[in-house]
Every structure is written in C-alpha cells, then in structure tokens.
Scaffold this motif. Structure first.
Motif, PDB file in Angstrom:
ATOM      1  N   SER A 122       1.098  -1.003   0.091  1.00 31.45           N
ATOM      2  CA  SER A 122      -0.208   0.281   0.177  1.00 31.45           C
ATOM      3  C   SER A 122       0.414   1.198   0.141  1.00 31.45           C
ATOM      4  N   ILE A 123       2.516   1.291   0.709  1.00 28.91           N
ATOM      5  CA  ILE A 123       2.809   2.303   0.923  1.00 28.91           C
ATOM      6  C   ILE A 123       3.660   2.709  -0.452  1.00 28.91           C
ATOM      7  N   ARG A 124       3.909   1.397  -1.379  1.00 32.76           N
ATOM      8  CA  ARG A 124       4.435   1.926  -2.803  1.00 32.76           C
ATOM      9  C   ARG A 124       3.482   2.302  -3.205  1.00 32.76           C
ATOM     10  N   VAL A 125       2.042   1.852  -3.812  1.00 36.94           N
ATOM     11  CA  VAL A 125       0.969   2.341  -4.225  1.00 36.94           C
ATOM     12  C   VAL A 125       1.351   3.510  -4.026  1.00 36.94           C
ATOM     13  N   LEU A 126       0.649   4.115  -3.110  1.00 33.82           N
ATOM     14  CA  LEU A 126       0.823   5.840  -2.614  1.00 33.82           C
ATOM     15  C   LEU A 126       1.709   6.684  -3.620  1.00 33.82           C
ATOM     16  N   GLU A 127       2.930   5.980  -3.540  1.00 30.78           N
ATOM     17  CA  GLU A 127       4.195   6.591  -3.342  1.00 30.78           C
ATOM     18  C   GLU A 127       4.513   6.528  -4.426  1.00 30.78           C
ATOM     19  N   LYS A 128       4.206   5.709  -5.966  1.00 21.07           N
ATOM     20  CA  LYS A 128       4.155   5.710  -6.534  1.00 21.07           C
ATOM     21  C   LYS A 128       3.209   6.513  -7.936  1.00 21.07           C
ATOM     22  N   CYS A 129       1.924   6.802  -6.565  1.00 21.79           N
ATOM     23  CA  CYS A 129       1.461   8.144  -7.101  1.00 21.79           C
ATOM     24  C   CYS A 129       1.687   9.489  -6.393  1.00 21.79           C
ATOM     25  N   GLY A 130       2.731   9.694  -5.927  1.00 20.85           N
ATOM     26  CA  GLY A 130       3.101  10.783  -5.899  1.00 20.85           C
ATOM     27  C   GLY A 130       2.494  11.322  -4.223  1.00 20.85           C
ATOM     28  N   PHE A 131       2.012  10.728  -3.568  1.00 25.57           N
ATOM     29  CA  PHE A 131       1.583  10.392  -1.806  1.00 25.57           C
ATOM     30  C   PHE A 131       3.632  10.476  -1.530  1.00 25.57           C
ATOM     31  N   THR A 132       3.495  11.000  -0.136  1.00 18.17           N
ATOM     32  CA  THR A 132       4.782  11.848   0.320  1.00 18.17           C
ATOM     33  C   THR A 132       4.448  11.015   2.237  1.00 18.17           C
ATOM     34  N   ILE A 133       5.521  10.308   2.768  1.00 15.40           N
ATOM     35  CA  ILE A 133       4.989  10.018   3.553  1.00 15.40           C
ATOM     36  C   ILE A 133       5.446  11.885   5.443  1.00 15.40           C
ATOM     37  N   THR A 134       4.546  11.445   6.065  1.00 18.14           N
ATOM     38  CA  THR A 134       4.870  12.962   6.853  1.00 18.14           C
ATOM     39  C   THR A 134       4.686  12.471   7.951  1.00 18.14           C
TER      40      THR A 134
END
Ligand SMILES: CC(C)(COP(=O)(O)OP(=O)(O)OC[C@H]1O[C@@H](n2cnc3c(N)ncnc32)[C@H](O)[C@@H]1OP(=O)(O)O)[C@@H](O)C(=O)NCCC(=O)NCCS
Length: 156
Positions: A122-134
């Motif tokens: 899930s984290i990888r999917v989000l990061e591939k879509c431009g999300f960053t961990i805050t």
C-alpha cells in the motif's frame, strides 16, 4: 492489463464482501472495521457511502473483471483515499493504476492516506502516485487485535 474505474453496481457487492472478509487481506490492511466481518454492517456501510454525494466511489475493473474498489471521502482539508484490490488480482499493477485514475477525479489537495507501517504494498502504491510520508502514529488494528504503527501520507 486494462484497468478502469466505473460507478458501483449492486452486483459488485457480493464480490466486495468476499474480498473484505478475506483474512489475508484483513491482516494486510490491519485497521479493519465492523463491515469487514458482519454482513449487516457491510450492507449499512455501502448503502451509506453510496448515498453520500461527498464520496467519490468507484469499482476497479481489470480486463473487465471486478478487481476491487477505490474511494475518496471526508471533508477538506482531511480528504482521504482508500482502495482495496482482491487477492486474486494482487501484484499486477492494478492498485497503482486504480489510484492513479482515482486521484484524477478529485481536484482537492491535499489528499491524505494511512497505511499500516508494514503494509509495504500500500505504501508503495501511494508513493508511486505521488504521496509522501509525513508522519507516524499508533492505532488499534482490529484485524491484528493490537496497536500498530501507522504511516501517514499526503498528496500535495
Ligand atoms: C495494497 C494493494 C492495494 C496493492 O495492490 P496491487 O494491485 O497488488 O499493487 P501493484 O501491483 O500496483 O503494486 C505496486 C507496487 O507495490 C509493490 N507491492 C505490492 N504488494 C506488495 C507487498 N505485499 N509487499 C511488497 N511490495 C508490494 C509491487 O511490487 C509494486 O512495486 P514496484 O512497482 O516497485 O514493482 C493490495 O494489496 C490490497 O488491496 N491490499 C489489501 C487492502 C489494503 O491494504 N488496502 C490499502 C489500505 S491502506
């Protein structure tokens, strides 16, 4: 693999029920709700979100088959994304393609997402879509019956 989003149809719900009650999927998602276990809660949940005009809710199709669902919900500035792909469809780029399409439907930014810290997919999917961990927090995870680390991500 042709991935597309469409409006929900009643016939999707038995497929979603099978996906959400899958113990392996529940373990991965970790923070599950009553509607992952109880058909009455499930029916009430879907009827509520389907009638809420603020929710963007879509069925994910992969080569024409129902692979899962994706949604945007909550009030700005806390608007959040969620998505579930059934286990039979994992590892084929469907989660990434579905989230890519979903965030095109929602102009509001930022968009938020939470994932169990060990939910690498899930984290990888989000990061591939431009999300960053805050950030991180602790949260009770019903599927694991314990508190877990949660990662918070934002799409600006
Ligand atoms: C998380 C989920 C959406 C991933 O869907 P998917 O269609 O399998 O994801 P993709 O095929 O698009 O994979 C995207 C990337 O994540 C990686 N990935 C996917 N599952 C993974 C896993 N279990 N462990 C490690 N990496 C994983 C893929 O290798 C790929 O990385 P790459 O492009 O660098 O090779 C799906 O497993 C799922 O619905 N899980 C249960 C529900 C859930 O956790 N929802 C999210 C709640 S926060």
């Amino acid at each position: 693999m042709g991935v597309s989003l469409r409006e929900l149809e009643d016939s999707d719900l038995p497929i979603f029920w099978k996906q959400l009650t899958d113990p392996e999927l529940q373990q991965m998602a970790a923070v599950t709700r009553k509607y992952h276990y109880d058909r009455g809660h499930f029916d009430r949940h879907w009827s509520k979100v389907r009638s809420d005009p603020s929710v963007i809710l879509r069925t994910v199709l992969a080569d024409g088959a129902v692979a899962g669902h994706a949604a945007v919900f909550g009030p700005p500035p806390e608007r959040e994304v969620t998505y579930v792909i059934g286990r039979a469809h994992w590892g084929q780029g469907i989660g990434t393609a579905a989230l890519t399409e979903l965030i095109k439907l929602e102009p509001v930014r930022p968009l938020h997402a939470d994932a169990a810290a060990d939910n690498a997919g899930s984290i990888r999917v989000l990061e591939k879509c431009g999300f960053t961990i805050t950030g991180n927090s602790r949260c009770f995870a019903r599927a694991r019956d314990e508190e877990i680390d949660l990662v918070h991500l934002i799409l600006r």
